[in-house]
Design a protein around this motif. Structure first.
Motif, PDB file in Angstrom:
ATOM      1  N   GLY A 232      57.205  72.544  47.054  1.00  0.00           N
ATOM      2  CA  GLY A 232      58.354  73.096  47.759  1.00  0.00           C
ATOM      3  C   GLY A 232      58.970  72.135  48.744  1.00  0.00           C
ATOM      4  N   THR A 233      58.886  70.850  48.465  1.00  0.00           N
ATOM      5  CA  THR A 233      59.431  69.912  49.432  1.00  0.00           C
ATOM      6  C   THR A 233      59.893  68.625  48.758  1.00  0.00           C
ATOM      7  OG1 THR A 233      58.990  68.813  51.550  1.00  0.00           O
ATOM      8  CG2 THR A 233      57.204  68.813  49.957  1.00  0.00           C
ATOM      9  N   VAL A 234      60.649  67.838  49.499  1.00  0.00           N
ATOM     10  CA  VAL A 234      61.003  66.515  49.000  1.00  0.00           C
ATOM     11  C   VAL A 234      59.882  65.556  49.383  1.00  0.00           C
ATOM     12  CG1 VAL A 234      63.459  66.934  49.264  1.00  0.00           C
ATOM     13  CG2 VAL A 234      62.227  65.756  51.068  1.00  0.00           C
ATOM     14  N   LEU A 235      59.809  64.461  48.667  1.00  0.00           N
ATOM     15  CA  LEU A 235      58.776  63.475  48.944  1.00  0.00           C
ATOM     16  C   LEU A 235      59.414  62.099  49.071  1.00  0.00           C
ATOM     17  CD1 LEU A 235      56.168  64.655  46.289  1.00  0.00           C
ATOM     18  CD2 LEU A 235      56.052  65.042  48.754  1.00  0.00           C
ATOM     19  N   ALA A 236      58.794  61.260  49.888  1.00  0.00           N
ATOM     20  CA  ALA A 236      59.248  59.879  49.998  1.00  0.00           C
ATOM     21  C   ALA A 236      58.767  59.107  48.779  1.00  0.00           C
ATOM     22  CB  ALA A 236      58.694  59.246  51.269  1.00  0.00           C
ATOM     23  N   ASN A 237      59.405  57.957  48.524  1.00  0.00           N
ATOM     24  CA  ASN A 237      59.029  57.171  47.342  1.00  0.00           C
ATOM     25  C   ASN A 237      57.546  56.831  47.328  1.00  0.00           C
ATOM     26  OD1 ASN A 237      61.596  57.187  46.394  1.00  0.00           O
ATOM     27  ND2 ASN A 237      62.158  55.223  47.291  1.00  0.00           N
ATOM     28  N   ASP A 238      56.999  56.556  48.504  1.00  0.00           N
ATOM     29  CA  ASP A 238      55.592  56.142  48.530  1.00  0.00           C
ATOM     30  C   ASP A 238      54.631  57.316  48.381  1.00  0.00           C
ATOM     31  OD1 ASP A 238      56.517  56.470  51.518  1.00  0.00           O
ATOM     32  OD2 ASP A 238      54.351  56.783  51.477  1.00  0.00           O
ATOM     33  N   GLU A 239      55.170  58.540  48.405  1.00  0.00           N
ATOM     34  CA  GLU A 239      54.312  59.700  48.214  1.00  0.00           C
ATOM     35  C   GLU A 239      54.243  60.107  46.736  1.00  0.00           C
ATOM     36  OE1 GLU A 239      54.829  62.079  52.420  1.00  0.00           O
ATOM     37  OE2 GLU A 239      56.533  62.007  51.088  1.00  0.00           O
ATOM     38  N   ILE A 240      54.852  59.286  45.902  1.00  0.00           N
ATOM     39  CA  ILE A 240      54.847  59.568  44.470  1.00  0.00           C
ATOM     40  C   ILE A 240      54.075  58.475  43.762  1.00  0.00           C
ATOM     41  CG2 ILE A 240      56.293  59.826  42.428  1.00  0.00           C
ATOM     42  CD1 ILE A 240      58.474  60.575  44.557  1.00  0.00           C
ATOM     43  N   VAL A 241      53.125  58.881  42.959  1.00  0.00           N
ATOM     44  CA  VAL A 241      52.339  57.910  42.213  1.00  0.00           C
ATOM     45  C   VAL A 241      52.486  58.250  40.738  1.00  0.00           C
ATOM     46  CG1 VAL A 241      50.039  56.999  41.843  1.00  0.00           C
ATOM     47  CG2 VAL A 241      50.740  57.674  44.135  1.00  0.00           C
ATOM     48  N   ASN A 242      52.914  57.284  39.960  1.00  0.00           N
ATOM     49  CA  ASN A 242      53.128  57.474  38.523  1.00  0.00           C
ATOM     50  C   ASN A 242      54.025  58.677  38.206  1.00  0.00           C
ATOM     51  OD1 ASN A 242      51.529  55.284  37.855  1.00  0.00           O
ATOM     52  ND2 ASN A 242      49.670  56.524  37.934  1.00  0.00           N
ATOM     53  N   GLY A 243      55.033  58.871  39.020  1.00  0.00           N
ATOM     54  CA  GLY A 243      55.998  59.920  38.718  1.00  0.00           C
ATOM     55  C   GLY A 243      55.564  61.321  39.110  1.00  0.00           C
ATOM     56  N   VAL A 244      54.362  61.472  39.658  1.00  0.00           N
ATOM     57  CA  VAL A 244      53.951  62.788  40.140  1.00  0.00           C
ATOM     58  C   VAL A 244      53.541  62.676  41.604  1.00  0.00           C
ATOM     59  CG1 VAL A 244      53.172  63.577  37.871  1.00  0.00           C
ATOM     60  CG2 VAL A 244      51.555  62.462  39.402  1.00  0.00           C
ATOM     61  N   SER A 245      53.486  63.840  42.269  1.00  0.00           N
ATOM     62  CA  SER A 245      53.192  63.807  43.698  1.00  0.00           C
ATOM     63  C   SER A 245      51.791  63.251  43.935  1.00  0.00           C
ATOM     64  CB  SER A 245      53.305  65.211  44.278  1.00  0.00           C
ATOM     65  OG  SER A 245      52.284  66.042  43.781  1.00  0.00           O
ATOM     66  N   GLU A 246      51.687  62.464  44.999  1.00  0.00           N
ATOM     67  CA  GLU A 246      50.412  61.849  45.340  1.00  0.00           C
ATOM     68  C   GLU A 246      49.392  62.948  45.630  1.00  0.00           C
ATOM     69  OE1 GLU A 246      50.542  59.912  49.068  1.00  0.00           O
ATOM     70  OE2 GLU A 246      49.046  58.417  48.515  1.00  0.00           O
ATOM     71  N   ARG A 247      49.827  63.985  46.357  1.00  0.00           N
ATOM     72  CA  ARG A 247      48.952  65.115  46.628  1.00  0.00           C
ATOM     73  C   ARG A 247      49.182  66.185  45.588  1.00  0.00           C
ATOM     74  NH1 ARG A 247      45.787  65.242  50.917  1.00  0.00           N
ATOM     75  NH2 ARG A 247      46.384  63.868  52.594  1.00  0.00           N
ATOM     76  N   GLY A 248      48.169  66.509  44.831  1.00  0.00           N
ATOM     77  CA  GLY A 248      48.280  67.599  43.875  1.00  0.00           C
ATOM     78  C   GLY A 248      48.689  67.178  42.477  1.00  0.00           C
ATOM     79  N   GLY A 249      49.374  66.042  42.361  1.00  0.00           N
ATOM     80  CA  GLY A 249      49.788  65.569  41.054  1.00  0.00           C
ATOM     81  C   GLY A 249      50.816  66.443  40.360  1.00  0.00           C
ATOM     82  N   TYR A 250      51.750  66.991  41.134  1.00  0.00           N
ATOM     83  CA  TYR A 250      52.779  67.850  40.547  1.00  0.00           C
ATOM     84  C   TYR A 250      53.999  67.032  40.123  1.00  0.00           C
ATOM     85  CZ  TYR A 250      50.031  71.373  43.000  1.00  0.00           C
ATOM     86  OH  TYR A 250      49.015  72.151  43.452  1.00  0.00           O
ATOM     87  N   PRO A 251      54.751  67.543  39.141  1.00  0.00           N
ATOM     88  CA  PRO A 251      55.942  66.804  38.701  1.00  0.00           C
ATOM     89  C   PRO A 251      57.009  66.714  39.803  1.00  0.00           C
ATOM     90  CG  PRO A 251      55.742  68.911  37.561  1.00  0.00           C
ATOM     91  CD  PRO A 251      54.485  68.714  38.321  1.00  0.00           C
ATOM     92  N   VAL A 252      57.752  65.637  39.718  1.00  0.00           N
ATOM     93  CA  VAL A 252      58.783  65.372  40.715  1.00  0.00           C
ATOM     94  C   VAL A 252      60.075  65.104  39.984  1.00  0.00           C
ATOM     95  CG1 VAL A 252      59.517  63.712  42.456  1.00  0.00           C
ATOM     96  CG2 VAL A 252      57.125  64.402  42.349  1.00  0.00           C
ATOM     97  N   ILE A 253      61.166  65.736  40.403  1.00  0.00           N
ATOM     98  CA  ILE A 253      62.450  65.450  39.763  1.00  0.00           C
ATOM     99  C   ILE A 253      63.423  64.890  40.785  1.00  0.00           C
ATOM    100  CG2 ILE A 253      62.172  67.178  37.938  1.00  0.00           C
ATOM    101  CD1 ILE A 253      64.189  68.889  39.649  1.00  0.00           C
ATOM    102  N   ARG A 254      64.453  64.219  40.271  1.00  0.00           N
ATOM    103  CA  ARG A 254      65.495  63.666  41.141  1.00  0.00           C
ATOM    104  C   ARG A 254      66.507  64.759  41.389  1.00  0.00           C
ATOM    105  NH1 ARG A 254      64.427  59.266  43.537  1.00  0.00           N
ATOM    106  NH2 ARG A 254      66.591  58.602  43.555  1.00  0.00           N
ATOM    107  N   LYS A 255      66.970  64.834  42.611  1.00  0.00           N
ATOM    108  CA  LYS A 255      67.857  65.930  42.950  1.00  0.00           C
ATOM    109  C   LYS A 255      68.706  65.479  44.125  1.00  0.00           C
ATOM    110  CE  LYS A 255      67.362  70.820  43.855  1.00  0.00           C
ATOM    111  NZ  LYS A 255      66.388  71.891  44.052  1.00  0.00           N
ATOM    112  N   LYS A 256      69.927  65.958  44.158  1.00  0.00           N
ATOM    113  CA  LYS A 256      70.767  65.612  45.316  1.00  0.00           C
ATOM    114  C   LYS A 256      70.649  66.688  46.366  1.00  0.00           C
ATOM    115  CE  LYS A 256      74.179  62.205  44.489  1.00  0.00           C
ATOM    116  NZ  LYS A 256      75.585  61.827  44.487  1.00  0.00           N
TER     117      LYS A 256
END
Length: 1195
Positions: A232-256
């Motif tokens: 339920g939040t945005v993440l900084a680039n460094d909080e994403i590892v291999n395209g998923v969230s560093e914590r929890g490993g959830y998918p991340v999409i690009r959004k404006k």
RNA sequence: GCUCGAGUGGCGGAAUUGGUAGACGCGCUGGAUUCAAAAUCCAGUGUUUUAGGACGUGCGGGUUCGAUUCCCGCCUCGAGUACCA
């Protein structure tokens, strides 16, 4: 009689140190300062495992060593206590994160009744020399007051590129008033219109704020963000590892989304340059360099050509501003132009399929029935609202059955519409509309009456867009591109835009419109991970538009393709297929020509990307030039022609600073007329309000939207409830987002410099740290922590410190002078091998078979049987004899299973993690404990190493071992508390250091700990050689005449000092062992040797050292005793055992006096009987002699 | 793919500027002590062998009197990064 009772000794001294504040740092001291810091821990509920304290032990050894060397040492500890885990836990259990965080730190009982030890107690048990009086916790209002304060300083600053530093917004205002923005060279948003001083003065306050926002170092802007729906939040680039969230490993999409950002890009060059001045590991510097990603090249503009007459109705002229944004001037065009195509098709569909309530209400609103024009399913910004009256800025939403497109509601929606775009929102439920229509309509009418009237320029949105999507003329439209190879400009054969590029919707021809829109939509839906997963598939669509080559005048087709990234450079490229592999592949795929501009280069198979050995050809005035000469010449040509210039580009992006979460620092910001305003610094901290739930609101707002009081009263300067209708013109909504985890950790090292709150001289309430403290401690001399912070914390804190330096808040530009990455301690997982017998006829599985299978026990087979015979193939046990063995065991137990069924059974084998505490050092499993660990193992049968069923103590079950990351889920966690209990903190400290080089990853093996523990026992014995092991140290001079013990001592002093200074802690532990072994052999009991020895060991094993020190007759703590001075004279040798080599192979050694010269050595060696033996009669060709080192005879 | 780092006994790891490879610890083997176990102490422990030696620091070359160390090429593992124009 006195044994080494480590538990007593350690408890005693830990208490003593705490009581006497032994490790308190002084802010006023004659001594030189030294600041040793560990990376800020997050206090998780899981507690410490032996891997965590590794870095702390190393820094503690160093801190203690520095104290012995006469430094005033600051070695503090605290907690980075805001963060996601506590909040996720709060969501699950409803407990306030502040409470769980407190329990995690201080200990207590959690909601499930689990006893939690608490970080602090665990740390205390290891005997660290922390100055706890200076502790900080980022979630304390007393602390985050200053995080908010620094945020406001960023808000009140802009970056002046001319003086290359941050300056205050007040100065910018005064420049604007005196000369406008024409001469300003600032790091700011792109495309800010020029204005003069008089124009500036004419602007309304809102307009001024809007402009200033584009210059502030922290600003609110619509940006592409990484959205993680599960968190339920945005993440900084460094909080994403291999395209998923560093914590929890959830998918991340690009959004404006409209978000707070930090203008870290202003500091890109300085962050890069600063790396040369700090002593950090090269890999870490490299990853920062990569992250910043500086590349040198040029920016060039390509004119967009008007469409050919045959290709469409190219006569509608829509003006575009510098960002290529057209149409936004019309008041009813309220949708976000970048995604308007998508919004549009959704709006259309939603209009076609209204819900029941929607169509009832629309009947009442349409054709000005209520006196004002309403629009249905209308795009506003990124959203589609149900009904809107634009002239009154009133939105009406009907909740209930939600259109499926709107399922992904997000936290920004209401905030944005209401507070930033200035809309009023009325919300009705389906029920209200259907059952009480009259009440709903009258509510709308009365609201319309009180709202001020604006403008709604007629026309229909959808119809208008049909027109807009016809390509505009290119007279003023250009496509700027960034390239690192401007020398290849004559090789351009097409252009590619990122699908998200603003220009896409403007230039696409009507013929290509559908294909382009489909492509854009498809790309937007793909997650970052999907895009990464298939980089090989080449996709793209032709827009129908053409651009003009600035030199040849050729028409270049403009494509869109997702290999071009919106966020890098200008989001567009000039494609040079002969020189860039990606362009080459794209051209090949879409059959676009590939002109060759490299002399003698073969481009039939792949692009030719070499720079150094290149000669340009087919390139007009660049022909026959090298890469560097051509680059220089073409950039000059760009500038002359006014189509481009040399430019340095950075990969680094501005850092998104908003999080749609509860457990973080609130922004000290409120919204007035849609513009953000700062809360006066005197009113800080702005305390985190209580909420009844830690989830987003039903409207999708962040959790702070649930707070009852979360508005700012400008007049009374306090947080209040929302204003009642018709009143409260001084009351404004507060920001609902909170700050990210890195806010509090970007400056905490400064907070430690100020004395703790309980001290009489503390200025913690008045300043984040006093000038005197900042000037005394300056920056961290030694920083130890893991490498996972390379591009997050370590980059952001460098940025903040540079900013604080610019604005005069900090005396230094770099926070951490020397940094060491400690390696991870890995766990040694243990595995048992379970054989399950399953029916081979899987398809006929039914409840009956399952019942029978239940009667068959689990078998566990000892590791070596499987290993030695290689019995496992694809999870199947391959040896028939073993299978028969298992079956016969079942028969013996006379279980109620038919022979027929047994014959069908197929054995499957799998390895299972077993808790390492159930395995001894010989890898033998404690079978009883294992049986009791789980109900299903109660009746398990174990097959021993000898291949027989285990039913006595003589047979062993052996587990296999594998090195893995230490984690609870792998049952390989070793708890430091247990080690302290069993062997003592000094043993733990020594062993962690002894394991191997600090920087390297290494496996933990508890078995090895007996070595260092034995060493400490021996050390203790060395001081207790009296009758009945009583303390015995004599004042008599060291072993008279021999001096062997002094030699041992000084050898150790030299080695220890060198090792600590080189952070080679493992080798100094070895040298202690050697020293104690030698001194024991020498029966040393001389005070002159044993007293300095205690100091040498004290940084590593402080408790035993302190105890021995006391026994040696000192009343002061050993912690500041001067480090023993090394004296060369004790190491002087008179002879050397020379290795004698023949052709480089060492054959024998020969002891010779050290004062012999080369000739004398040669004579001595040649005279030796063994020499003749090895020469076998040959005459040596050459004899190499290095006095004091070696002799090598060649021949 | 790119960047960086690392490959040495059964294991963790030493080896300073190119100069005795395997320090120190674990484990293992044998012995002492003990009714026994734990603990402690002593000795041994790279591989191989015809007992003289031979071979040994991921692989193949090179430089050198001499290479774990320097140079060239390759292999494997780990970390970071991910179409950066």
């Amino acid at each position: 009689m006195s044994k080494y009772h480590f538990n007593e000794i350690e408890a005693k001294w830990q208490k003593h140190w705490a009581k006497n504040h032994t490790f308190k740092a002084e802010n006023l001291s004659e001594k030189p300062k030294y600041y040793v810091l560990d990376m800020f821990p997050y206090p998780s509920g899981a507690g410490l495992h032996v891997g965590h304290p590794l870095g702390y032990i190393a820094s503690d050894v160093y801190a203690r060593f520095k104290r012995h060397q006469g430094f005033n040492v600051l070695h503090p500890m605290g907690y980075d206590s805001f963060g996601l885990p506590a909040e996720q836990y709060a969501i699950q259990t409803g407990q306030h994160p502040a409470e769980t965080t407190k329990v995690n730190i201080e200990g207590g009982v959690d909601k499930n009744g689990n006893e939690i030890e608490g970080y602090r107690k665990q740390l205390d048990r290891i005997g660290f020399s922390f100055d706890w009086s200076r502790e900080v916790r980022t979630s304390n209002p007393e602390y985050y007051k200053w995080t908010q304060w620094i945020f406001l300083q960023l808000f009140e600053s802009w970056y002046d590129k001319d003086s290359d530093k941050a300056r205050s917004i007040e100065e910018l205002r005064s420049i604007f008033s005196s000369e406008g923005n024409i001469h300003i060279n600032a790091a700011c948003d792109e495309g800010i219109a020029h204005f003069t001083a008089s124009e500036w003065l004419e602007f309304s306050e809102i307009q001024k704020q809007e402009i200033l926002l584009k210059y502030r170092l922290t600003y609110l802007a619509e940006t592409e963000v990484n959205w993680c729906a599960q968190l339920g939040t945005v993440l900084a680039n460094d909080e994403i590892v291999n395209g998923v969230s560093e914590r929890g490993g959830y998918p991340v999409i690009r959004k404006k989304m409209k978000q707070w950002s930090m203008r870290i890009t202003a500091y890109a060059q300085r962050l890069l340059d600063g790396l040369d001045k700090i002593d950090w590991p090269q890999p870490l510097k490299d990853s920062q360099t990569n992250w910043i990603g500086r590349s040198k090249g040029a920016i060039v503009e390509f004119k967009v050509l008007p469409p050919a007459p045959s290709k469409g109705r190219g006569d509608v002229n829509v003006s575009t501003d510098s960002k290529g944004r057209g149409a936004e001037s019309a008041g009813y065009l309220t949708g976000n132009s970048a995604i308007i195509g998508t919004l549009l098709s959704r709006a259309k569909e939603m209009r076609k399929n209204p819900t029941k309530a929607e169509s009832i209400l629309w009947n009442e609103l349409r054709t000005k029935k209520v006196g004002y024009k309403f629009r249905q399913q209308h795009p506003i910004d990124n959203y589609i609202v149900d009904f809107v009256c634009l002239s009154k800025r009133l939105i009406i939403e009907v909740d209930g059955e939600i259109h499926q497109y709107q399922l992904e509601k997000d936290g920004e929606r209401e905030l944005l519409l209401k507070e930033k775009k200035g809309f009023k929102i009325l919300r009705f439920t389906n029920n209200e509309v259907i059952n009480n229509l009259q009440k709903v309509v009258s509510k709308i009418e009365s609201t319309l009456k009180v709202l001020p009237t604006g403008e709604d320029l007629g026309g229909d949105f959808l119809e208008h867009l049909e027109q807009v999507s016809i390509p505009p003329l290119g007279a003023r439209g250009t496509i700027p591109v960034f390239t690192t190879r401007p020398d290849t400009i004559f090789g351009v054969s097409f252009m590619v835009l990122a699908p998200e590029h603003d220009l896409v919707s403007k230039i696409t021809t009507s013929e290509q419109k559908e294909a382009v829109e489909n492509y854009v939509e498809a790309t937007a839906k793909r997650s970052e991970r999907e895009r990464m997963a298939d980089v090989k598939t080449i996709t793209g669509v032709f827009t129908g538009a053409y651009a003009e080559h600035p030199f040849t005048g050729d028409s270049l087709p403009v494509w869109i393709g997702d290999y071009v990234l919106a966020g890098y450079g200008t989001g567009a490229v000039m494609s040079v297929p002969c020189g860039d592999q990606r362009d080459y592949d794209f051209a090949k795929h879409f059959k676009i020509p590939i002109p060759n501009i490299f002399k003698d280069a073969d481009i039939s198979e792949e692009a030719y990307s070499d720079k150094e050995n290149t000669t340009i050809t087919n390139s007009d005035f660049l022909n026959d030039l090298s890469y560097s000469a051509a680059t220089e010449k073409i950039i000059a040509a760009f500038e002359e022609k006014g189509v481009g210039e040399g430019k340095i580009n950075y990969r680094l992006r501005d850092a998104v600073f908003s999080r749609q979460r509860y457990w973080g620092e609130p922004f000290p910001i409120y919204y007035k007329d849609g513009m953000p305003h700062a809360i006066p610094t005197e009113c800080l901290p702005l305390r985190l309000p209580d909420v009844e739930k830690y989830l987003p609101t039903e409207e999708g707002e962040p959790p702070l939207g649930r707070a009852e009081k979360w508005h700012w009263d400008e007049r009374t300067r306090e947080v209040v409830s929302p204003p009642l209708e018709g009143s409260g013109e001084d009351i404004f909504p507060l920001e609902l987002n909170t700050m990210p985890g890195w806010a509090g950790s970007s400056w905490y090292f400064f907070r430690y410099m100020e004395s703790g709150k309980t001290e009489s001289d503390s200025k913690r309430d008045e300043v984040f740290a006093s000038k005197e403290a900042l000037n005394y401690w300056k920056n961290v001399d030694l920083y130890i922590g893991g490498s996972e912070h390379a591009t997050g914390h370590l980059l952001y804190s460098r940025f903040w410190v540079k900013f604080m330096h610019d604005r005069g808040f900090a005396p230094v530009e770099e926070p951490f002078k020397k940094l060491i990455n400690q390696g991870m301690i890995l766990g040694e997982s243990a595995f048992v091998y379970r054989v399950t017998l399953a029916s081979g006829n899987v398809k006929e599985d039914n409840s009956e078979t399952i019942e029978i299978l239940k009667k068959i026990p689990n078998f566990f087979i000892s590791y070596n049987i499987l290993r030695e015979k290689g019995q496992v193939q694809n999870g199947l046990l391959s040896t028939i004899s073993l299978r028969n063995k298992l079956l016969s065991i079942i028969r013996e137990q006379s279980r109620d299973v038919s022979e027929d069924f047994l014959s069908q059974l197929v054995p499957f084998i799998n390895d299972l993690h077993v808790d390492v505490s159930l395995v001894n050092i010989h890898n033998e499993l404690d079978i009883e404990a294992f049986r009791n660990s789980r109900e299903e193992y109660k009746e398990a049968i174990f097959i021993s190493e000898k291949g027989i069923e285990i039913n006595n103590n003589n047979e062993k079950y052996i587990v296999s071992r594998e090195v893995e990351k230490m984690s609870k889920s792998k049952y390989n966690v070793v708890n430091p508390d247990d080690i302290c209990e069993q062997y003592g903190a000094d043993t733990l400290r020594l062993y962690e250091m002894f394991l191997g080089p600090l920087e390297q990853a290494k496996p933990w093996n508890t078995a090895g700990i007996t070595g260092v523990h034995g060493f400490l026992k021996k050390l203790w014995k060395l001081y207790h050689s009296g009758p009945d092991e009583s303390f015995y140290v004599t004042d008599s001079p060291p072993s008279e005449g021999q001096g062997e013990d002094l030699k041992t001592l000084h050898k150790t002093i030299k080695k220890t000092q060198e090792d600590i200074e080189n952070f080679s802690f493992n080798t100094s532990v070895s040298s202690f062992m050697i020293a104690v072994n030698e001194l024991t052999a020498q029966k040393c009991n001389s005070k002159d040797v044993l007293e300095p020895l205690a100091i040498l060991i004290s940084p590593y094993a402080p408790h035993i050292a302190e105890e021995l020190w006391r026994k040696l007759g000192h009343s002061e703590s050993i912690s500041t005793a001067p480090f023993p001075k090394f004296e060369e004279k004790y190491l002087v040798e008179s002879s050397k055992e020379y290795p004698i080599s023949f052709n480089g192979k060492m054959r024998f050694t020969l002891e010779l006096p050290l004062d012999l010269n080369k000739d004398e050595i040669e004579t001595a060696v040649m005279a030796h009987e063994k020499t003749a033996q090895y020469l076998e009669g040959r005459t040596p060709k050459k004899v190499i002699i290095v006095p004091g080192k070696i002799v090598n005879i060649v021949g």
